[in-house]
Design a protein around this motif. Structure first.
Motif, PDB file in Angstrom:
ATOM      1  N   ILE A  89     -56.117 -60.695 -18.065  1.00  0.00           N
ATOM      2  CA  ILE A  89     -55.681 -59.440 -17.466  1.00  0.00           C
ATOM      3  C   ILE A  89     -55.561 -58.305 -18.492  1.00  0.00           C
ATOM      4  N   GLU A  90     -55.160 -58.623 -19.711  1.00  0.00           N
ATOM      5  CA  GLU A  90     -55.033 -57.600 -20.743  1.00  0.00           C
ATOM      6  C   GLU A  90     -56.393 -57.014 -21.110  1.00  0.00           C
ATOM      7  N   LEU A  91     -57.396 -57.861 -21.128  1.00  0.00           N
ATOM      8  CA  LEU A  91     -58.754 -57.401 -21.405  1.00  0.00           C
ATOM      9  C   LEU A  91     -59.232 -56.460 -20.307  1.00  0.00           C
ATOM     10  N   LEU A  92     -58.868 -56.766 -19.082  1.00  0.00           N
ATOM     11  CA  LEU A  92     -59.230 -55.917 -17.952  1.00  0.00           C
ATOM     12  C   LEU A  92     -58.560 -54.555 -18.053  1.00  0.00           C
ATOM     13  N   LYS A  93     -57.293 -54.549 -18.427  1.00  0.00           N
ATOM     14  CA  LYS A  93     -56.572 -53.279 -18.556  1.00  0.00           C
ATOM     15  C   LYS A  93     -57.189 -52.385 -19.633  1.00  0.00           C
ATOM     16  N   THR A  94     -57.666 -53.009 -20.691  1.00  0.00           N
ATOM     17  CA  THR A  94     -58.244 -52.260 -21.810  1.00  0.00           C
ATOM     18  C   THR A  94     -59.597 -51.652 -21.450  1.00  0.00           C
ATOM     19  N   HIS A  95     -60.401 -52.387 -20.684  1.00  0.00           N
ATOM     20  CA  HIS A  95     -61.779 -51.957 -20.411  1.00  0.00           C
ATOM     21  C   HIS A  95     -62.002 -51.647 -18.924  1.00  0.00           C
ATOM     22  N   TRP A  96     -60.987 -51.196 -18.232  1.00  0.00           N
ATOM     23  CA  TRP A  96     -61.106 -51.052 -16.779  1.00  0.00           C
ATOM     24  C   TRP A  96     -62.172 -50.041 -16.356  1.00  0.00           C
ATOM     25  N   LYS A  97     -62.362 -48.984 -17.128  1.00  0.00           N
ATOM     26  CA  LYS A  97     -63.377 -47.990 -16.772  1.00  0.00           C
ATOM     27  C   LYS A  97     -64.780 -48.590 -16.825  1.00  0.00           C
ATOM     28  N   ALA A  98     -65.056 -49.325 -17.899  1.00  0.00           N
ATOM     29  CA  ALA A  98     -66.365 -49.968 -18.039  1.00  0.00           C
ATOM     30  C   ALA A  98     -66.570 -51.029 -16.961  1.00  0.00           C
ATOM     31  N   VAL A  99     -65.494 -51.719 -16.609  1.00  0.00           N
ATOM     32  CA  VAL A  99     -65.571 -52.765 -15.587  1.00  0.00           C
ATOM     33  C   VAL A  99     -65.952 -52.173 -14.235  1.00  0.00           C
ATOM     34  N   ILE A 100     -65.250 -51.115 -13.839  1.00  0.00           N
ATOM     35  CA  ILE A 100     -65.537 -50.478 -12.558  1.00  0.00           C
ATOM     36  C   ILE A 100     -66.950 -49.906 -12.530  1.00  0.00           C
ATOM     37  N   ALA A 101     -67.341 -49.244 -13.625  1.00  0.00           N
ATOM     38  CA  ALA A 101     -68.682 -48.657 -13.701  1.00  0.00           C
ATOM     39  C   ALA A 101     -69.759 -49.737 -13.626  1.00  0.00           C
ATOM     40  N   GLY A 102     -69.516 -50.879 -14.297  1.00  0.00           N
ATOM     41  CA  GLY A 102     -70.482 -51.964 -14.294  1.00  0.00           C
ATOM     42  C   GLY A 102     -70.657 -52.580 -12.914  1.00  0.00           C
ATOM     43  N   ILE A 103     -69.549 -52.842 -12.228  1.00  0.00           N
ATOM     44  CA  ILE A 103     -69.625 -53.443 -10.899  1.00  0.00           C
ATOM     45  C   ILE A 103     -70.266 -52.483  -9.904  1.00  0.00           C
ATOM     46  N   LEU A 104     -69.897 -51.206  -9.994  1.00  0.00           N
ATOM     47  CA  LEU A 104     -70.468 -50.201  -9.091  1.00  0.00           C
ATOM     48  C   LEU A 104     -71.982 -50.097  -9.296  1.00  0.00           C
ATOM     49  N   SER A 105     -72.407 -50.145 -10.544  1.00  0.00           N
ATOM     50  CA  SER A 105     -73.841 -50.095 -10.851  1.00  0.00           C
ATOM     51  C   SER A 105     -74.567 -51.296 -10.257  1.00  0.00           C
ATOM     52  N   GLY A 106     -73.939 -52.475 -10.373  1.00  0.00           N
ATOM     53  CA  GLY A 106     -74.544 -53.687  -9.829  1.00  0.00           C
ATOM     54  C   GLY A 106     -74.701 -53.634  -8.318  1.00  0.00           C
ATOM     55  N   VAL A 107     -73.671 -53.157  -7.628  1.00  0.00           N
ATOM     56  CA  VAL A 107     -73.717 -53.071  -6.166  1.00  0.00           C
ATOM     57  C   VAL A 107     -74.769 -52.059  -5.714  1.00  0.00           C
ATOM     58  N   LEU A 108     -74.789 -50.894  -6.341  1.00  0.00           N
ATOM     59  CA  LEU A 108     -75.766 -49.861  -5.970  1.00  0.00           C
ATOM     60  C   LEU A 108     -77.196 -50.335  -6.227  1.00  0.00           C
ATOM     61  N   THR A 109     -77.385 -51.028  -7.336  1.00  0.00           N
ATOM     62  CA  THR A 109     -78.716 -51.566  -7.643  1.00  0.00           C
ATOM     63  C   THR A 109     -79.173 -52.530  -6.555  1.00  0.00           C
ATOM     64  N   SER A 110     -78.275 -53.398  -6.112  1.00  0.00           N
ATOM     65  CA  SER A 110     -78.600 -54.361  -5.061  1.00  0.00           C
ATOM     66  C   SER A 110     -78.956 -53.657  -3.755  1.00  0.00           C
ATOM     67  N   LEU A 111     -78.143 -52.699  -3.342  1.00  0.00           N
ATOM     68  CA  LEU A 111     -78.374 -52.003  -2.073  1.00  0.00           C
ATOM     69  C   LEU A 111     -79.650 -51.171  -2.109  1.00  0.00           C
ATOM     70  N   VAL A 112     -79.868 -50.470  -3.212  1.00  0.00           N
ATOM     71  CA  VAL A 112     -81.068 -49.636  -3.337  1.00  0.00           C
ATOM     72  C   VAL A 112     -82.323 -50.504  -3.363  1.00  0.00           C
ATOM     73  N   THR A 113     -82.253 -51.637  -4.060  1.00  0.00           N
ATOM     74  CA  THR A 113     -83.403 -52.545  -4.128  1.00  0.00           C
ATOM     75  C   THR A 113     -83.777 -53.073  -2.753  1.00  0.00           C
TER      76      THR A 113
END
Length: 234
Positions: A89-113
């Motif tokens: 959980i501490e790692l998530l708190k530290t990198h939460w912006k990158a985490v959200i951006a990464g997951i959002l990118s993955g979902v959009l890539t899947s839907l667009v594909t």
């Protein structure tokens, strides 16, 4: 022999679940012995189950009467993936912006594909929405497909194929693109190939497994919203 097996499946309440577990155990054995990605336990169990059902001339409904017990554990198993996330959980708190951006990118890539390929292949609306939830866990994907008017059974098959391919190719893809950051690996695998891919992420490391587990839940929520929007494009 085929008729005997058919009768066994019809009279036994646990024939389906027994076949499924034995087939999966065979897959686990082959994976441990060979260490080859193609012998993914789920892939092997699917192939073995299909062969046995064809030989025994057992229809799906008869098999599913016994195998349906396994589906009861699907949602609890998915929820349990929160445990490795809690441990990081501490790692998530530290990198939460990158985490959200990464997951959002993955979902959009899947839907667009899915959208682009559906256009190229001239799929109907029903076929198109069937494919949209391909990269999220079965428990969520079935509901999304049903709500959008897709073929739920095909959605389940597509989700499984996506997960198995992600599990098999995860290491290879990471090496090709020189992805070495554990957080990036976990997010990519989880958002692309849900729980089956997460099993591979956990083999890679604790951080990869935790981030992949997080991706399953967040990607599922984002896909529910995103699929509803993309469903209007075709």
């Amino acid at each position: 022999m085929g008729s005997t097996l058919n009768e066994f499946f019809e009279i036994s309440a646990f024939a389906g679940v027994t076949l499924s577990l034995l087939a999966y155990a065979l897959g686990m054995f082959l994976k441990r012995k060979t260490h080859l990605g193609i012998f993914n336990p789920l892939l092997v169990s699917i192939a073995v189950t299909i062969v046995v059902l064809l030989i025994a001339d057992v229809d799906y409904d008869t098999y599913n009467k016994g195998a349906s017990y396994l589906s009861w554990f699907l949602t609890p198993a998915t929820v349990c993936l929160a445990i490795p996330l809690y441990e990081q959980i501490e790692l998530l708190k530290t990198h939460w912006k990158a985490v959200i951006a990464g997951i959002l990118s993955g979902v959009l890539t899947s839907l667009v594909t899915v959208f682009v390929l559906s256009k190229i292949m001239s799929l109907s609306h029903k076929e198109y929405v069937t494919m949209l939830p391909k990269s999220i866990t079965t428990a969520i994907g079935m509901g999304v497909s049903e709500e959008l008017g897709g073929y739920v059974t095909i959605t389940v098959a597509v989700i499984i194929v996506t997960g198995v391919l992600g599990n098999i190719l995860a290491d290879f893809i990471c090496k090709i693109f020189r992805i070495t950051e554990p957080i990036a690996k976990g997010l990519a695998i989880g958002s692309a190939s849900h729980a089956i891919g997460t099993a591979k992420a956990m083999e890679m490391g604790e951080i990869e497994g935790a981030m992949s587990s997080l991706s399953i839940a967040v990607a599922g929520i984002i896909t529910v919203v995103g699929a509803s929007i993309f469903a209007n494009f075709i």
